[in-house]
Design a protein around this motif. Structure first.
Motif, PDB file in Angstrom:
ATOM      1  N   TRP A  31      21.543 -81.897  28.663  1.00  0.00           N
ATOM      2  CA  TRP A  31      20.220 -81.614  28.072  1.00  0.00           C
ATOM      3  C   TRP A  31      20.345 -80.677  26.865  1.00  0.00           C
ATOM      4  O   TRP A  31      19.669 -80.856  25.850  1.00  0.00           O
ATOM      5  CB  TRP A  31      19.313 -80.976  29.119  1.00  0.00           C
ATOM      6  CG  TRP A  31      18.927 -81.931  30.213  1.00  0.00           C
ATOM      7  CD1 TRP A  31      19.024 -83.291  30.182  1.00  0.00           C
ATOM      8  CD2 TRP A  31      18.397 -81.582  31.490  1.00  0.00           C
ATOM      9  NE1 TRP A  31      18.588 -83.842  31.365  1.00  0.00           N
ATOM     10  CE2 TRP A  31      18.187 -82.796  32.198  1.00  0.00           C
ATOM     11  CE3 TRP A  31      18.082 -80.401  32.131  1.00  0.00           C
ATOM     12  CZ2 TRP A  31      17.680 -82.841  33.488  1.00  0.00           C
ATOM     13  CZ3 TRP A  31      17.559 -80.443  33.418  1.00  0.00           C
ATOM     14  CH2 TRP A  31      17.355 -81.657  34.088  1.00  0.00           C
ATOM     15  N   ASP A  85      19.580 -81.306  22.701  1.00  0.00           N
ATOM     16  CA  ASP A  85      18.727 -80.416  21.896  1.00  0.00           C
ATOM     17  C   ASP A  85      19.289 -80.152  20.511  1.00  0.00           C
ATOM     18  O   ASP A  85      18.572 -79.679  19.630  1.00  0.00           O
ATOM     19  CB  ASP A  85      18.547 -79.083  22.616  1.00  0.00           C
ATOM     20  CG  ASP A  85      17.515 -79.161  23.732  1.00  0.00           C
ATOM     21  OD1 ASP A  85      16.786 -80.183  23.782  1.00  0.00           O
ATOM     22  OD2 ASP A  85      17.438 -78.229  24.542  1.00  0.00           O
ATOM     23  N   HIS A 136      14.625 -77.611  24.883  1.00  0.00           N
ATOM     24  CA  HIS A 136      14.486 -77.125  26.249  1.00  0.00           C
ATOM     25  C   HIS A 136      14.509 -75.605  26.293  1.00  0.00           C
ATOM     26  O   HIS A 136      15.366 -74.975  25.681  1.00  0.00           O
ATOM     27  CB  HIS A 136      15.616 -77.669  27.117  1.00  0.00           C
ATOM     28  CG  HIS A 136      15.458 -79.109  27.492  1.00  0.00           C
ATOM     29  ND1 HIS A 136      15.841 -80.150  26.674  1.00  0.00           N
ATOM     30  CD2 HIS A 136      14.934 -79.680  28.617  1.00  0.00           C
ATOM     31  CE1 HIS A 136      15.584 -81.294  27.263  1.00  0.00           C
ATOM     32  NE2 HIS A 136      15.021 -81.042  28.441  1.00  0.00           N
ATOM     33  N   ARG A 194      11.734 -74.891  31.230  1.00  0.00           N
ATOM     34  CA  ARG A 194      11.616 -76.357  31.253  1.00  0.00           C
ATOM     35  C   ARG A 194      12.794 -76.980  31.979  1.00  0.00           C
ATOM     36  O   ARG A 194      12.615 -77.958  32.725  1.00  0.00           O
ATOM     37  CB  ARG A 194      11.543 -76.873  29.807  1.00  0.00           C
ATOM     38  CG  ARG A 194      11.434 -78.401  29.708  1.00  0.00           C
ATOM     39  CD  ARG A 194      10.245 -78.909  30.468  1.00  0.00           C
ATOM     40  NE  ARG A 194      10.166 -80.368  30.453  1.00  0.00           N
ATOM     41  CZ  ARG A 194       9.567 -81.096  31.377  1.00  0.00           C
ATOM     42  NH1 ARG A 194       8.970 -80.497  32.419  1.00  0.00           N
ATOM     43  NH2 ARG A 194       9.540 -82.409  31.284  1.00  0.00           N
ATOM     44  N   ILE A 195      13.993 -76.430  31.803  1.00  0.00           N
ATOM     45  CA  ILE A 195      15.161 -76.951  32.520  1.00  0.00           C
ATOM     46  C   ILE A 195      14.996 -76.739  34.024  1.00  0.00           C
ATOM     47  O   ILE A 195      15.303 -77.629  34.837  1.00  0.00           O
ATOM     48  CB  ILE A 195      16.436 -76.265  31.997  1.00  0.00           C
ATOM     49  CG1 ILE A 195      16.724 -76.731  30.565  1.00  0.00           C
ATOM     50  CG2 ILE A 195      17.624 -76.548  32.900  1.00  0.00           C
ATOM     51  CD1 ILE A 195      17.898 -76.036  29.927  1.00  0.00           C
TER      52      ILE A 195
END
Length: 556
Positions: A69, A73, A82, A86-87
């Protein structure tokens, strides 16, 4: 067991083994096990202990997912990347994590995000390049905050620091604010203390005193007009650092210098009566710091500066006015407003414009070219500083306003209006009435304009003990104290004038008298006149003529 003891133990085991001692006897003699004896016989240096295995984390199985993730980004818009929150939410929604806390995710993301950017070549690693500074060429300037106790009150001031990059010689100045006048005054004081100006660049951050605005993300700046004129006057070449924490590393010398100075000279918090008194102490500290060594340098700061000082550019012949001029109008309270603070001026200035020179730690008020007031600059916004002397002429007409006057309370707080003043005032009001007693006190306060404060207080105390409750009596006694301190004598034999309430022995019931100042001077300095008295016979003849008027019927 510490490594040094293990080395000695191994050496002892090996020595005894060479003497023919068996392994079992070595174990008993040195109190160790079989493995220690074997290890000592194999090597004279103990092996490093293996670190304990790293304890696993409940987040380990999700590290790869988080890394993917974060790599995604790299190409995402800056505002749609992120966050740690949010993660954490995605781990709960998509991987049904129940044993992973938000703080575990936050700590991992804070470290791993930057590592991924460095691995992808998007951000350089923190590497500092050593710099070589030539003598007499470069310097760094910055402000820092310091706390002091000013007349018993804890206040926050500004510490200006200019540091030469080659020698590390630094000059400091403390002021009431970080305004442009303090910025200029700090430079002027530093150049005067150093005896010259660096010929190369001086590094600055984006101080409001110098920079009006920053153009984009470049090093271009829109400078303040007065700063441009100041630079031109002293021949300063300015170098502006990058905004933010990155720019602080570009002038790390002065950043560290301010912290070192604050820890070594301002701990414990100094207690002073004025900023000028504190700056005198700072000058002594700066001179003493020439004997220190920076880091692993072989020579002291003073020795390096002796090499650097002749290479500085000479100072200009004329000085630059560091203060700022204002022309406020005096309000009905005999006060002017300067930088959201109010200061008093003589009451005769009400309704007129005054010229004010605002300096780093004080301000001076002029009526034309004549100085009429001087105040220490206030530290906080919305404050007021008034001088009781500015209102005395008005208080003579309005004596009832004195007991509740703000100027009186500030004079008491500063120690200028002493308990001796209060005691004499109370006695004068009891003897003459409130209005006349207060007027007498105001006339006494006017004596402070011409005589030293301590002499007027001594005159008040002497007059109070003698029961002399008039301003003339206080003036007489204050002048006696003044002349006594200046070496004045009461007569030709060198005896000093007698003070009221002194240690001279008096007869029982004797009441001390307040002598006339004129009488004392005449007796001390004018010799006895031995000439004969003038004759008035001729004047008697004139009077006889006036007593015999002509007859009214006589012919002309």
């Amino acid at each position: 067991m510490p490594a040094v003891n293990r080395v000695e133990l191994y050496a002892a085991i090996r020595r005894d083994a060479r003497a023919g001692v068996s392994n079992r006897a070595l174990q008993r003699q040195h109190g160790v096990g079989y493995r220690t004896v074997v290890a000592a016989l194999e090597s004279a240096w103990p092996k490093e202990r293996k670190p304990p295995p790293k304890r696993g984390s409940r987040l380990d199985q999700y590290r790869g997912v988080i890394d993917d993730w974060l790599r995604a980004d790299l190409d995402a818009p800056r505002k749609q990347r992120h966050t740690a929150k949010r993660i954490f939410d995605r781990l709960q929604d998509e991987h049904h994590t129940t044993d992973v806390s938000y703080w575990m995710v936050r700590e991992y993301v804070a470290t791993r995000r930057r590592e991924i950017r460095i691995e992808a070549g998007r951000e350089p690693a923190n590497t500092y390049i050593p710099q070589e500074h030539l003598p007499g060429r470069e310097a760094e300037v910055d402000f820092g905050e310091v706390a002091i106790r000013l007349r018993g009150e804890l206040v926050t001031c500004t510490l200006f620091s200019l540091r030469l990059s080659y020698s590390g010689k630094a000059v400091h100045r403390i002021s009431a604010s970080a305004g442009q006048e303090a910025f200029f005054e700090g430079h002027t004081h530093a150049f005067r203390a150093l005896g010259g100006v660096p010929t190369g660049k001086i590094r600055y951050d984006n101080l409001k005193a110098a920079v009006a605005s920053v153009i984009g993300f470049s090093r271009q700046r829109v400078e303040a007009d007065r700063w441009t004129a100041f630079r031109s006057h002293y021949g300063i070449e300015a170098f502006y650092c990058q905004p933010g924490i990155q720019g602080a590393h570009e002038k790390g010398g002065v950043e560290g210098q301010i912290g070192w100075f604050r820890r070594n000279h301002l701990v414990p918090i100094p207690e002073v009566h004025s900023v000028a008194e504190l700056n005198a102490m700072v000058d002594v500290w700066d001179e003493a710091d020439d004997s220190r060594r920076i880091g692993s340098r072989a020579r002291t700061v003073g020795e390096h500066f002796a090499t650097e000082q002749p290479l500085l550019a000479p100072l200009p012949n004329e000085s630059f006015e560091t203060g700022r001029w204002f022309t406020p109008r005096v309000d009905r309270y005999a006060q002017i407003a300067v930088r959201m603070n109010k200061y008093s001026v003589p009451a005769r200035m009400v309704g007129r414009q005054a010229r004010v020179l605002l300096n780093a730690s004080d301000l001076v008020v002029f009526d034309g070219k004549t100085e009429i007031a001087r105040h220490e600059r206030l530290m906080t916004k919305g404050s007021t500083r008034v001088d009781l002397d500015h209102y005395l002429e008005v208080l003579l007409r309005k004596p009832g306003a004195l007991p509740g006057a703000t100027a009186l309370e500030q004079a008491r707080a500063s120690g200028r209006f002493t308990p001796v003043h209060d005691a004499w005032w109370a006695a004068a009001c009891k003897a003459h009435g409130d209005a006349d007693g207060t007027r007498a006190l105001i006339e006494v306060l006017m004596l402070h304009r011409h005589l030293p404060h301590e002499h007027v207080v001594a005159g008040l105390a002497t007059a109070l003990r003698a029961g002399a409750l008039t301003a003339d009596a206080v003036a007489l006694e204050a002048r006696k104290h003044n002349e006594t301190e200046d070496g004045g004598a009461d007569d030709k034999t060198g005896h000093h004038p007698t003070h009221l309430g002194g240690d001279r022995a008096r007869g029982e019931g004797e009441t001390p008298a307040v002598r006339s100042l004129t009488e004392r001077r005449l007796r001390a300095h004018i010799p006895t006149d031995t000439r004969p008295l003038p004759s008035v016979d001729k004047y008697d003849q004139l009077l006889a003529c006036r007593r015999d008027p002509p007859n009214e019927g006589a012919a002309p």
